[in-house]
Write an enzyme that holds these catalytic residues in place. Sequence first.
Site, PDB file in Angstrom:
ATOM      1  N   TYR A   1      -5.163   5.187  -9.108  1.00  0.00           N
ATOM      2  CA  TYR A   1      -6.199   4.323  -8.692  1.00  0.00           C
ATOM      3  C   TYR A   1      -7.742   5.057  -9.716  1.00  0.00           C
ATOM      4  CZ  TYR A   1      -3.513   2.597  -5.109  1.00  0.00           C
ATOM      5  OH  TYR A   1      -3.104   2.115  -4.067  1.00  0.00           O
TER       6      TYR A   1
ATOM      7  N   CYS B   1       0.739  -1.306  -0.399  1.00  0.00           N
ATOM      8  CA  CYS B   1       0.296   0.411   0.187  1.00  0.00           C
ATOM      9  C   CYS B   1       0.659   0.858  -0.246  1.00  0.00           C
ATOM     10  CB  CYS B   1      -0.862  -0.259   1.683  1.00  0.00           C
ATOM     11  SG  CYS B   1      -1.536   1.661   1.665  1.00  0.00           S
TER      12      CYS B   1
ATOM     13  N   SER C   1      -3.040   8.556   6.887  1.00  0.00           N
ATOM     14  CA  SER C   1      -1.333   8.411   6.793  1.00  0.00           C
ATOM     15  C   SER C   1      -0.433   9.517   6.433  1.00  0.00           C
ATOM     16  CB  SER C   1      -0.941   7.344   5.315  1.00  0.00           C
ATOM     17  OG  SER C   1      -1.274   8.170   3.917  1.00  0.00           O
TER      18      SER C   1
END
Length: 324
Positions: free
Chosen positions: A195, A63, A149
């Site tokens: 994505y 990831c 994150s």
Amino acid sequence: MGQLIDGTWEAENLAALSSGGEFKRKESSYRSWITADGSAGPSGEAGFKAESGRYHLYVSYACPWAHRTLIFRQLKDLADHISVSVVHPDMLDKGWSFDSDFPGATGDDLLGKSHLHEVYTQADPTATTRVTVPVLWDKATGQIVSNESAEIIRMFNSAFNGLTGNTTDDYPEALRPRIDEINDRIYDTVNNGVYKSGFASSQKAYDKAVTALFGSLDWIEGILAKNRYLTGDTLTEADWRLFTTLIRFDKVYHTHFKCNRSRVLDFPNMWGYLKELYQVPGVAETVNFDHITRHYYYSHDHINPNRIVPITPDLDLMSPHGRG
């Protein structure tokens, strides 16, 4: 892929995350902060004080969002202070698992869970949330501090400085407006843009996303033709947030997500820049291409239904980067 609804896991195909053909990423749901004295951060609850051995990081090597946190854990000398568990690269009907039959997958050596969603319900048995990595866990209170994150790397950047003595600053105050500006564009069109291209379920959505993606890559190449780093001569969090997408690009996104107008290798300034960042001490050990390629090609069966993991190009990332 899936989510928790009132503490119960419900499987969901990744294709369900698209709306009108466009991929829509959900916001993170845990947004507290670790601070030097335990006071409240910009969001969430107070009480999370920077202490050695108190926190645990759940990550996937595959990831890119989790990868950011591993990089900052290395850059800020936090490896001896924050422990880590690494999930299996396959993300299937029950989400991220702690199976340890793939090299580099550690299992859950803190709570002993079999799947990541059980970590979430350990913190809140009635949780309704997406189950994502990274997860920053507080051993003292049994809570999730954060699964965002972008905020975890800022905690790592400064909260533990008094403990480690490492005062390097990847979010310097004078550069913050420019860093934020760059982050906004790169997040939308590059980090998330790959994505949006790969998970698009209509030609229109794909064309929109992939055009924006390569428009931004061309823009970045222009910046790097004049500057060593994105903000000038100073290496900042903006560079590391871009790095985790670039390092996956030629191996995965170019083919699997149909981002195939160009490779990073075809951008001379960006290619040298990628190699320079990879060669920063401690960074290469956070990159696991076996996990990266296995995860994307095997887990996304709505894109790759036969789950064939292809050969990928050999990238000579340790060759001279020529960036000064």
